[in-house]
Design a protein around this motif. Structure first.
Motif, mmCIF file in Angstrom:
data_model
loop_
_atom_site.group_PDB
_atom_site.id
_atom_site.type_symbol
_atom_site.label_atom_id
_atom_site.label_comp_id
_atom_site.label_asym_id
_atom_site.label_seq_id
_atom_site.Cartn_x
_atom_site.Cartn_y
_atom_site.Cartn_z
ATOM 1 N N GLY A 37 30.820 -46.022 -0.569
ATOM 2 C CA GLY A 37 29.825 -47.017 -0.893
ATOM 3 C C GLY A 37 28.545 -46.930 -0.082
ATOM 4 N N GLY A 38 28.335 -45.806 0.612
ATOM 5 C CA GLY A 38 27.103 -45.613 1.347
ATOM 6 C C GLY A 38 27.099 -46.151 2.765
ATOM 7 N N SER A 39 28.167 -46.769 3.197
ATOM 8 C CA SER A 39 28.190 -47.363 4.532
ATOM 9 C C SER A 39 28.515 -46.326 5.601
ATOM 10 C CB SER A 39 29.242 -48.475 4.606
ATOM 11 O OG SER A 39 29.359 -48.934 5.934
ATOM 12 N N PRO A 40 27.643 -46.180 6.620
ATOM 13 C CA PRO A 40 27.953 -45.272 7.728
ATOM 14 C C PRO A 40 28.778 -45.974 8.814
ATOM 15 C CG PRO A 40 25.743 -46.115 8.002
ATOM 16 C CD PRO A 40 26.288 -46.696 6.712
ATOM 17 N N ARG A 41 29.158 -47.222 8.578
ATOM 18 C CA ARG A 41 29.896 -47.990 9.587
ATOM 19 C C ARG A 41 31.364 -47.562 9.627
ATOM 20 N NH1 ARG A 41 27.172 -51.434 12.214
ATOM 21 N NH2 ARG A 41 28.918 -52.721 12.846
ATOM 22 N N HIS A 42 31.941 -47.727 10.809
ATOM 23 C CA HIS A 42 33.335 -47.365 11.041
ATOM 24 C C HIS A 42 34.010 -48.474 11.829
ATOM 25 C CE1 HIS A 42 31.142 -43.568 10.580
ATOM 26 N NE2 HIS A 42 32.270 -43.080 10.105
ATOM 27 N N TYR A 43 35.325 -48.458 11.826
ATOM 28 C CA TYR A 43 36.079 -49.359 12.695
ATOM 29 C C TYR A 43 36.793 -48.481 13.707
ATOM 30 C CZ TYR A 43 38.575 -53.453 14.264
ATOM 31 O OH TYR A 43 39.053 -54.491 15.032
ATOM 32 N N LEU A 44 36.528 -48.733 14.980
ATOM 33 C CA LEU A 44 37.106 -47.971 16.089
ATOM 34 C C LEU A 44 38.109 -48.863 16.779
ATOM 35 C CD1 LEU A 44 37.037 -45.406 17.879
ATOM 36 C CD2 LEU A 44 35.234 -46.536 19.198
ATOM 37 N N THR A 45 39.356 -48.420 16.897
ATOM 38 C CA THR A 45 40.400 -49.254 17.473
ATOM 39 C C THR A 45 41.494 -48.388 18.062
ATOM 40 O OG1 THR A 45 41.810 -51.192 17.063
ATOM 41 C CG2 THR A 45 41.741 -49.504 15.316
ATOM 42 N N SER A 46 42.587 -49.037 18.459
ATOM 43 C CA SER A 46 43.758 -48.340 18.975
ATOM 44 C C SER A 46 44.993 -49.139 18.610
ATOM 45 C CB SER A 46 43.672 -48.202 20.499
ATOM 46 O OG SER A 46 44.821 -47.543 20.993
ATOM 47 N N LEU A 47 46.096 -48.440 18.451
ATOM 48 C CA LEU A 47 47.376 -49.114 18.204
ATOM 49 C C LEU A 47 48.166 -49.322 19.494
ATOM 50 C CD1 LEU A 47 48.614 -47.295 14.977
ATOM 51 C CD2 LEU A 47 47.283 -49.403 15.174
ATOM 52 N N ARG A 53 41.406 -44.652 17.302
ATOM 53 C CA ARG A 53 41.349 -44.265 15.897
ATOM 54 C C ARG A 53 40.017 -44.703 15.331
ATOM 55 N NH1 ARG A 53 46.971 -45.054 12.813
ATOM 56 N NH2 ARG A 53 48.314 -43.972 14.287
ATOM 57 N N LEU A 54 39.338 -43.774 14.667
ATOM 58 C CA LEU A 54 38.054 -44.069 14.041
ATOM 59 C C LEU A 54 38.247 -44.015 12.533
ATOM 60 C CD1 LEU A 54 34.963 -44.530 14.510
ATOM 61 C CD2 LEU A 54 34.720 -42.065 14.156
ATOM 62 N N TYR A 55 38.117 -45.173 11.896
ATOM 63 C CA TYR A 55 38.282 -45.287 10.451
ATOM 64 C C TYR A 55 36.927 -45.526 9.787
ATOM 65 C CZ TYR A 55 43.276 -46.299 11.237
ATOM 66 O OH TYR A 55 44.601 -46.248 11.591
ATOM 67 N N PRO A 56 36.619 -44.824 8.695
ATOM 68 C CA PRO A 56 35.473 -45.263 7.902
ATOM 69 C C PRO A 56 35.749 -46.705 7.478
ATOM 70 C CG PRO A 56 36.242 -43.115 7.176
ATOM 71 C CD PRO A 56 37.271 -43.651 8.121
ATOM 72 N N LEU A 57 34.740 -47.552 7.483
ATOM 73 C CA LEU A 57 34.967 -48.969 7.219
ATOM 74 C C LEU A 57 35.699 -49.230 5.900
ATOM 75 C CD1 LEU A 57 34.686 -51.638 8.622
ATOM 76 C CD2 LEU A 57 32.443 -51.901 7.565
ATOM 77 N N PRO A 58 35.405 -48.523 4.799
ATOM 78 C CA PRO A 58 36.160 -48.772 3.564
ATOM 79 C C PRO A 58 37.661 -48.473 3.706
ATOM 80 C CG PRO A 58 34.135 -47.607 3.065
ATOM 81 C CD PRO A 58 34.284 -47.600 4.560
ATOM 82 N N VAL A 59 38.015 -47.472 4.508
ATOM 83 C CA VAL A 59 39.433 -47.164 4.732
ATOM 84 C C VAL A 59 40.077 -48.301 5.517
ATOM 85 C CG1 VAL A 59 41.034 -45.572 5.872
ATOM 86 C CG2 VAL A 59 39.072 -44.669 4.599
ATOM 87 N N TRP A 60 39.378 -48.787 6.554
ATOM 88 C CA TRP A 60 39.914 -49.901 7.348
ATOM 89 C C TRP A 60 40.046 -51.165 6.490
ATOM 90 C CZ3 TRP A 60 42.809 -50.432 11.314
ATOM 91 C CH2 TRP A 60 42.995 -51.700 11.860
ATOM 92 N N GLU A 61 39.072 -51.413 5.630
ATOM 93 C CA GLU A 61 39.127 -52.591 4.766
ATOM 94 C C GLU A 61 40.308 -52.517 3.792
ATOM 95 O OE1 GLU A 61 35.100 -52.507 3.335
ATOM 96 O OE2 GLU A 61 34.438 -53.878 4.924
ATOM 97 N N ALA A 62 40.672 -51.316 3.357
ATOM 98 C CA ALA A 62 41.850 -51.155 2.495
ATOM 99 C C ALA A 62 43.124 -51.499 3.267
ATOM 100 C CB ALA A 62 41.913 -49.740 1.940
ATOM 101 N N ILE A 63 43.173 -51.131 4.554
ATOM 102 C CA ILE A 63 44.321 -51.497 5.399
ATOM 103 C C ILE A 63 44.392 -53.016 5.517
ATOM 104 C CG2 ILE A 63 45.218 -51.422 7.777
ATOM 105 C CD1 ILE A 63 44.064 -48.517 7.902
ATOM 106 N N GLU A 64 43.238 -53.645 5.755
ATOM 107 C CA GLU A 64 43.208 -55.101 5.861
ATOM 108 C C GLU A 64 43.676 -55.770 4.567
ATOM 109 O OE1 GLU A 64 39.703 -55.992 9.080
ATOM 110 O OE2 GLU A 64 39.086 -55.541 7.025
ATOM 111 N N ALA A 65 43.314 -55.203 3.430
ATOM 112 C CA ALA A 65 43.736 -55.762 2.140
ATOM 113 C C ALA A 65 45.253 -55.709 2.006
ATOM 114 C CB ALA A 65 43.053 -55.022 0.988
ATOM 115 N N ARG A 66 45.852 -54.598 2.460
ATOM 116 C CA ARG A 66 47.321 -54.506 2.402
ATOM 117 C C ARG A 66 47.967 -55.491 3.376
ATOM 118 N NH1 ARG A 66 45.819 -49.094 1.944
ATOM 119 N NH2 ARG A 66 46.496 -48.531 4.034
ATOM 120 N N LEU A 67 47.353 -55.679 4.532
ATOM 121 C CA LEU A 67 47.866 -56.643 5.507
ATOM 122 C C LEU A 67 47.789 -58.069 4.984
ATOM 123 C CD1 LEU A 67 46.361 -55.190 8.789
ATOM 124 C CD2 LEU A 67 48.807 -55.466 8.301
ATOM 125 N N ALA A 68 46.778 -58.355 4.184
ATOM 126 C CA ALA A 68 46.611 -59.702 3.641
ATOM 127 C C ALA A 68 47.792 -60.108 2.765
ATOM 128 C CB ALA A 68 45.312 -59.790 2.852
#
Length: 154
Positions: A37-47, A53-68
């Motif tokens: 979707g054109g976003s250069p933003r990422h989510y940087l985190t750790s387990l 772990r560096l996730y493209p924001l759309p990939v991280w948002e898909a994880i959040e959707a599954r968590l919801a």
């Protein structure tokens, strides 16, 4: 589909900035322009605080959707969200392809100096290079791991 593969050694500078290796930068930019979707933003985190772990924001948002879909009372969901929020932040690379690793994550994972940037299909894993090499020696891929993968046809 995003396909991040391989290892690209890199260095975290004195300001805590990591320059994305060119091969990964190109793949992430292509993803951002297409499926991302054109976003250069990422989510940087750790387990676990040992690596990042560096996730493209759309990939991280898909994880959040599954968590919801999980109930708010799920202990696994709570622990996952607490851990990834504690270490996590949204980041965006600057014009040179560098992003700042927040101090709390940088210190916990010892992401200073030489780091290994590992493609993990849909995200990048960032490890202190020496720490990762110690982990590989202590926890090598073994026969049980290979048997489990064989069950999946790999």
């Amino acid at each position: 589909m995003l396909r991040l593969r391989g290892n690209s050694p890199a260095t975290v500078d004195e300001k805590g900035r990591l320059k994305l290796p060119s091969s990964f930068k190109a793949e992430l930019e292509t993803f951002a322009q297409g499926e991302g979707g054109g976003s250069p933003r990422h989510y940087l985190t750790s387990l676990d605080g040992r690596s990042a772990r560096l996730y493209p924001l759309p990939v991280w948002e898909a994880i959040e959707a599954r968590l919801a879909a999980l109930p708010s009372t799920s202990p696994a969901k709570r622990k996952f969200l607490e851990t990834t929020a504690y270490f996590g932040s949204e980041v965006e690379p600057d014009a040179q392809g560098r992003f700042v690793i927040p101090p709390i994550l940088r210190e916990a994972a010892q992401l200073v100096g030489e780091v290994a940037v590992l493609g993990q299909m849909d995200h990048l894993a960032l490890w202190n290079r020496a720490g990762f090499e110690r982990r590989m020696a202590a926890e090598p891929l073994n026969a049980d791991d290979l048997a489990q993968l064989a069950d999946l046809g790999i």
